[in-house]
Design a protein around this motif. Structure first.
Motif, mmCIF file in Angstrom:
data_model
loop_
_atom_site.group_PDB
_atom_site.id
_atom_site.type_symbol
_atom_site.label_atom_id
_atom_site.label_comp_id
_atom_site.label_asym_id
_atom_site.label_seq_id
_atom_site.Cartn_x
_atom_site.Cartn_y
_atom_site.Cartn_z
ATOM 1 N N ARG A 51 -47.369 45.513 72.642
ATOM 2 C CA ARG A 51 -47.506 44.276 73.587
ATOM 3 C C ARG A 51 -48.070 45.087 74.956
ATOM 4 N N PRO A 97 -42.438 35.364 72.802
ATOM 5 C CA PRO A 97 -41.788 35.778 73.996
ATOM 6 C C PRO A 97 -41.690 34.490 75.064
ATOM 7 N N LEU A 154 -42.699 46.230 71.474
ATOM 8 C CA LEU A 154 -43.150 46.216 72.972
ATOM 9 C C LEU A 154 -43.980 47.356 72.964
ATOM 10 N N CYS A 185 -47.944 44.447 80.880
ATOM 11 C CA CYS A 185 -48.099 43.902 79.281
ATOM 12 C C CYS A 185 -49.686 43.323 79.213
ATOM 13 N N CYS A 198 -41.928 35.047 78.651
ATOM 14 C CA CYS A 198 -42.465 36.063 79.553
ATOM 15 C C CYS A 198 -42.362 35.682 81.032
ATOM 16 N N VAL A 256 -41.575 43.727 82.914
ATOM 17 C CA VAL A 256 -42.790 44.596 82.730
ATOM 18 C C VAL A 256 -44.067 43.886 82.526
ATOM 19 N N CYS A 271 -38.365 39.335 74.827
ATOM 20 C CA CYS A 271 -39.409 39.756 74.142
ATOM 21 C C CYS A 271 -39.428 39.370 72.610
ATOM 22 N N HIS A 286 -33.995 43.919 76.263
ATOM 23 C CA HIS A 286 -35.373 43.273 76.476
ATOM 24 C C HIS A 286 -35.668 42.531 75.407
ATOM 25 N N CYS A 315 -40.521 38.154 83.276
ATOM 26 C CA CYS A 315 -40.323 39.552 82.623
ATOM 27 C C CYS A 315 -40.577 40.829 83.667
HETATM 28 S S1 SF4 Z 1 -44.742 39.964 79.317
HETATM 29 FE FE1 SF4 Z 1 -42.507 40.759 78.854
HETATM 30 S S2 SF4 Z 1 -41.735 39.370 77.429
HETATM 31 FE FE2 SF4 Z 1 -43.826 38.630 77.549
HETATM 32 S S3 SF4 Z 1 -44.724 39.799 75.630
HETATM 33 FE FE3 SF4 Z 1 -44.880 41.140 77.669
HETATM 34 S S4 SF4 Z 1 -43.175 42.510 77.473
HETATM 35 FE FE4 SF4 Z 1 -42.715 40.697 76.150
#
Ligand code: SF4
Length: 209
Positions: free
Chosen positions: A146, A196, A143, A207, A198, A203, A192, A187, A201
């Motif tokens: 990312r 992932p 995380l 990201c 996404c 966050v 994730c 998460h 998501c």
């Molecule tokens: S958008 Fe969210 S699920 Fe996708 S890589 Fe980023 S933190 Fe992970």
């Protein structure tokens, strides 16, 4: 705290660690190494009402190995379980006696215990003994990468980054550390992954993926 609040708003109160006693947390923290949680639950169910530190120390290793078999590496994990239980014995199997000791001393002792690495030691201290030490795992590392948080390259650097950062806003306490790690794992399990999911998501705006 921005990341924490986004995760908490989305996933809600995690209520970790799911266990009936501090000793069950210790056992779970050892058994979950290289093992899916569902198999840890099976192993703990096999131990049943014999999940008591004195009973585990007295139990024949092969009998215990049969019980923890679902968690994999069972012979090795029996050795680790007995070792960490002997460490707990130094404090009379008493949570309050452990909690009276300095955190750095306890962490050093656990890290010197066979089969206990950083993640296991911090999980035990945080979730069994409610002591303020931040837990880092593979989901945390992923995380951070990312979200481009530049949190550090190894376990201790990442742990210190979170603890220092949270201290700056006065949120370096056991309750926040408890929920923070649980939310990161939630998460990671929910979306994730290596590949992932996404969409939706919480966050996504932070990201870099
Ligand atoms: S958008 Fe969210 S699920 Fe996708 S890589 Fe980023 S933190 Fe992970």
């Amino acid at each position: 705290m921005e990341l924490y609040n986004c995760l908490l708003d989305h996933y809600g109160e995690p209520g970790w660690w799911p266990a009936r006693s501090p000793y069950e947390v210790i056992v779970g923290a050892v058994l979950t190494q290289n093992c899916a949680w569902g198999n840890v639950v099976k192993a703990i169910a096999n131990i049943g009402d014999r999940l008591d530190p004195r009973t585990i120390l007295d139990m024949d290793a092969s009998e215990l190995a049969g019980m923890v078999r679902p968690a994999g590496f069972f012979n090795q994990k029996v050795v680790y379980l007995k070792a960490v239980t002997r460490w707990y014995q130094l404090y009379g199997f008493d949570v309050d006696t452990v909690r009276r000791e300095p955190l750095t001393k306890l962490r050093g002792e656990l890290l010197s215990t066979r089969g206990v690495g950083r993640e296991t030691a911090d999980s035990i201290l945080l979730y069994a003994f409610r002591l303020p030490t931040f837990v880092v795992d593979a989901y945390t590392v992923r995380l951070c990468e990312r979200l481009r948080l530049d949190a550090g390259k190894n376990y201790e650097e990442i742990k210190n980054k979170f603890e220092t950062n949270l201290a700056e806003t006065g949120h370096n306490n056991e309750g926040i550390y408890n929920r923070y790690h649980a939310l990161v794992v939630t998460h990671g399990n929910a979306r994730c992954h290596k590949k992932p999911a996404c969409g939706g998501c919480p966050v996504k705006e932070m990201c870099g993926v």
